[in-house]
Design a protein around this motif. Structure first.
Motif, PDB file in Angstrom:
ATOM      1  N   HIS A 411       0.857  -1.199   0.000  1.00 56.00           N
ATOM      2  CA  HIS A 411       0.000   0.000   0.000  1.00 56.00           C
ATOM      3  C   HIS A 411       0.882   1.234   0.000  1.00 56.00           C
ATOM      4  CE1 HIS A 411      -3.464   2.579   0.901  1.00 56.00           C
ATOM      5  NE2 HIS A 411      -2.690   3.181   1.782  1.00 56.00           N
ATOM      6  N   GLU A 413       0.514   5.674  -0.296  1.00 55.23           N
ATOM      7  CA  GLU A 413      -0.477   6.752  -0.197  1.00 55.23           C
ATOM      8  C   GLU A 413       0.215   8.110  -0.223  1.00 55.23           C
ATOM      9  OE1 GLU A 413      -3.877   8.265   2.998  1.00 55.23           O
ATOM     10  OE2 GLU A 413      -3.313   6.138   2.915  1.00 55.23           O
ATOM     11  N   LEU A 434      -4.800   6.526  -2.971  1.00 54.51           N
ATOM     12  CA  LEU A 434      -4.601   5.282  -2.235  1.00 54.51           C
ATOM     13  C   LEU A 434      -4.464   4.142  -3.239  1.00 54.51           C
ATOM     14  CD1 LEU A 434      -6.299   7.300  -0.370  1.00 54.51           C
ATOM     15  CD2 LEU A 434      -6.914   5.287   0.928  1.00 54.51           C
ATOM     16  N   GLN A 518     -11.340   7.907   7.870  1.00 50.59           N
ATOM     17  CA  GLN A 518     -11.645   6.534   7.506  1.00 50.59           C
ATOM     18  C   GLN A 518     -12.474   5.889   8.603  1.00 50.59           C
ATOM     19  OE1 GLN A 518     -12.402   4.266   5.548  1.00 50.59           O
ATOM     20  NE2 GLN A 518     -10.448   3.699   4.610  1.00 50.59           N
ATOM     21  N   VAL A 523      -6.321  -0.941   5.846  1.00 48.42           N
ATOM     22  CA  VAL A 523      -6.653  -0.484   4.482  1.00 48.42           C
ATOM     23  C   VAL A 523      -7.355  -1.567   3.669  1.00 48.42           C
ATOM     24  CG1 VAL A 523      -4.776   1.189   4.431  1.00 48.42           C
ATOM     25  CG2 VAL A 523      -4.346  -1.148   3.635  1.00 48.42           C
ATOM     26  N   ILE A 526     -11.643   0.474   2.240  1.00 47.55           N
ATOM     27  CA  ILE A 526     -11.673   1.928   2.147  1.00 47.55           C
ATOM     28  C   ILE A 526     -13.124   2.308   1.923  1.00 47.55           C
ATOM     29  CG2 ILE A 526     -10.806   3.968   0.984  1.00 47.55           C
ATOM     30  CD1 ILE A 526      -8.638   2.358   2.375  1.00 47.55           C
TER      31      ILE A 526
END
Length: 748
Positions: A411, A413, A434, A518, A523, A526
């Protein structure tokens, strides 16, 4: 007086009676005044002797006899006697009394004294002594002081300052070491209220706060679960930076358990290793050996690297509920085993984490992170008036018992933000991208999951706040603030059903949670968002800038039906569409605190959660707290509980503590705790009783089938014999399932 004596005798009348001011004593011992600390004459030269007397008679050139109100001072002691004989050649001093001897450690009244001034060895006969730097007193047929050691023959010792002590040791020999801070006895008898209760051939005890190996005070607690429970701890002072405690624990219903704890401290590491072991549990004969291992360590490897370890492991799921432990909660459903290696660079911060969980009972299995590497830049990069940040992670998850046996997640971001922060207002705009990629392995045929998944989506967040302030009419020279805030959050829809859940769960739905970016931790999900959050906080401050009142309220407004939480729920988790949350605190008096919070689904007209707490905190550990908690859905049950904590001092010596919690849904108590404590200057006793619901993680128990455990605990301390009271009312009230929370920390 002859010239021969004038060289070593300095008569200083002005400071002959000077003493230092006495230090304050504790509240419990305040009625018993300690002797004022001794100080040498300030103008006395080194190795000189100051002598005052009504009469002096020379016996040749090497000795002299003083009589009548004799006062002798050196740099190490003072002596008040009826008569004294000094032999200059042999440096001997003999004195007869009644006399009083004082130095930096003792104050002694005796009948006679013999001293070698060269070796600083002093013996007193028929002595009544008192320690001056800490509590300790007694009598001795012979009192001998040599350097840092005091030897007492046919003597007694107690820390009770009264003339009739509650307890005392009487022994053939007592040795007090000022250098080591400990005393030891030979052939001692412990007397309580002048009644012999215990013969002790050899015994050591502290005379100051330094550590030494030896037995600590036992714990005796009969209960319905354990039967008669006796814990006898032994403390082992291995080295200044290492120690251990070994605690055999006898339980008549279950057997003998050994509890051990080892602590260490080095230049770069500090930690604790705890091991608990029960070879055979008589109440659970099919389980075999039962044990717990706990290891916690913090390491400072260099200026840039840190290491943290926290590992707990048990032999079986019901270990904590059956045997309890200081290293984990008996109501917990999983044990965390984590190691984190952290890098703190000038530009980047990074963590390398290894983590897995031991799931207790019939609960969903968790994934182990082996490893999880996360990073972020330490400071934002500024360009064209925008701040640029980058964070990311690379994680590998594994659990062979689940459908997806292992998965690798990458991941990243990047984020660009623009921020204005002023006294009266602030504005924050953020745009994030993302990007996540998964590689999932397992028997995924005919399932919703895919082997390779890539997900990319943007996120837009705008948050603004105004700060208003005015004079308050409720408080003279007080201030009231109003802090309205608004947030817009947008995240487009992505189909995420092909992705497993590895470290993701729903976050707390309180007022502050309304403004999170969030709704889920991790993650793996999302949440789609197109929503506006409105909220405001008002505060009242008095003229000393102390916050007396605050109230916060807010609600999320969803601009599309598809983005409502009910359309994006995780498996088995309840979601609420029109969440309204509010919290308040009122501190109208320095002793009174009120706190409350509520979470409400405006669409379904349903109360989700609420809490209310009223606290009174007075002097001398006086405390009363009333509380109420409500939750509409906790593992399928409605929780509606009211409770009370109280600590009520009767006087300086007596204290009563109690707590009571009742389940309003089932109309029964769930925990009752009560205790009474007596504490004096030299001893303390505490008796507690507890009744609470037992937890059994090996089977699912309906609320109506719950079983209770009842127990009584007794703690007895003789101060000065290795025991300390250290009475902490909040710690006592945290011994049950429902812990006392301090005001302003009611939701922790």
């Amino acid at each position: 007086m002859s010239k021969t004596w004038a060289a070593i005798v300095c008569v200083v009348l002005a400071n002959a009676n000077a003493v230092a001011a006495s230090e304050s004593t504790s509240q419990l011992c305040g009625q018993f005044l300690q002797p004022q600390p001794w100080q040498p004459l300030s103008s006395l030269p080194n190795n000189a002797i100051d002598i005052q007397a009504d009469d002096v008679e020379m016996q040749g050139k090497e000795s002299a006899e003083f009589s009548g109100n004799v006062v002798i001072n050196t740099n190490k002691m003072s002596l008040f006697a009826s008569s004294a004989l000094i032999d200059k050649k042999q440096s001997l001093l003999n004195a007869t009394g009644p006399l009083r001897y004082r130095d930096s450690f003792t104050d002694v009244k005796a009948n006679a004294l013999y001293a070698d001034l060269n070796d600083n060895e002093i013996s007193l006969l028929g002595a009544d002594y008192q320690l001056t730097k800490q509590l300790g007193r007694g009598g001795a047929e012979k009192f001998s002081a040599s350097g840092e050691k005091i030897s007492l023959f046919n003597s007694s010792f107690t820390t009770c300052p009264s003339d009739k002590p509650f307890w005392a040791l009487e022994a053939d020999d007592i040795i007090l070491s000022r250098q080591d801070g400990w005393g030891e006895t030979h052939n001692a008898v412990l007397k309580i209220l002048d009644t012999p209760v215990l013969y002790i051939p050899y015994f050591t005890f502290p005379i100051d706060d330094r550590r030494k190996s030896g037995l600590l005070m036992p714990k005796i607690a009969p209960s319905s679960r354990y039967g008669l429970e006796v814990v006898l701890p032994y403390y082992w002072n291995i080295a200044p930076n290492y120690d251990a405690t070994l605690s055999p624990r006898y339980m008549s219903n279950q057997g003998v358990q050994l509890i051990s704890e080892f602590r260490y401290l080095t230049e770069h590491h500090s930690g604790l290793l705890g091991i608990e072991y029960l070879e055979k549990d008589d109440s659970e004969p099919t389980l075999g050996e039962r044990y717990l291992v706990h290891w916690n360590q913090q390491s400072y490897l260099s200026n840039n690297w840190r290491l943290s370890l926290d590992i707990t492991n048990v032999s079986d799921d019901n270990y904590l509920t059956d045997l309890t432990s200081d290293y984990a909660s008996e109501t917990g459903t999983q044990l965390d085993r984590t190691g984190i290696l952290s890098y703190l660079g000038e530009q980047w911060l990074a963590d390398i984490k290894l983590q897995n969980f031991e799931v207790l009972g019939d609960h969903t299995e968790s994934y182990a992170a082996l490893p999880q590497i996360s990073w972020r830049n330490r400071y934002a990069y500024n360009m064209l008036g925008l701040d640029f940040n980058l964070q990311g992670e690379l994680s590998h998850f594994r659990n062979k018992t689940l459908l997806i046996e292992q998965a690798t997640r990458f991941h990243i971001e990047p984020k660009a933000s623009y921020k204005i922060s002023d006294y009266a207002w602030s504005l924050l705009g953020e745009v994030s991208l993302l990007h996540t990629r998964y590689k999932q392995e397992g028997d995924l045929h005919n399932t919703q999951f895919a082997g390779d998944v890539t997900r990319t989506l943007p996120k837009v967040r705008v948050h603004t706040q105004l700060n208003f302030e005015r004079d308050s009419m409720l408080f003279e020279n007080g201030t009231q603030t109003l802090e309205p805030q608004m947030q817009y959050l947008y995240t487009p829809e992505r189909d995420q059903r092909s992705i497993g859940l590895y470290d993701t769960t729903k976050t707390q739905d309180d007022f502050y949670g309304l403004f999170r970016e969030q709704r889920f931790s991790g993650v793996d999900r999302i949440a789609q968002a197109n929503q506006i959050t409105l909220g405001a906080t008002t505060r009242l401050f008095d003229d000393k800038n102390l916050e007396r009142f605050n109230f916060s309220a807010g609600q999320i407004i969803y601009l599309e039906d598809d983005v409502k939480p009910s359309a994006q729920s995780l498996d088995g988790q309840t979601n609420y569409n029109a969440l309204f949350a509010a919290e308040t605190m009122i501190h109208w008096h320095r002793r009174w605190y009120f706190s409350a919070g509520i979470q409400y689904d405006a669409d379904a007209k349903e109360l989700i959660e609420s809490h209310t707490t009223l606290d009174y905190k007075g002097d001398n550990n006086k405390l009363v707290q009333l509380n109420h908690r409500y939750a509409s859905d906790v593992s399928g049950y409605e929780i509606d509980q009211a409770g009370m904590f109280a600590s009520l001092p009767i006087n300086d010596n007596w204290q009563v503590v109690a707590s009571y919690h009742r389940d309003l849904t089932t109309s029964r108590s769930v925990e009752v705790f009560a205790g009474i404590r007596y504490e004096s200057c030299c001893w303390a006793v505490q008796i507690t009783g507890k009744r609470q619901i037992e937890t059994d993680l090996n089977r699912t128990i309906n609320q109506n089938d719950a079983q209770f455990d009842s127990s009584i605990g007794i703690s007895f301390v003789l101060k000065g014999l290795g025991g300390k009271s250290n009475y902490d009312i909040e710690q006592v009230l945290q011994q049950g399932l429902f812990n006392y929370r301090r005001p302003y920390f009611l939701n922790n």
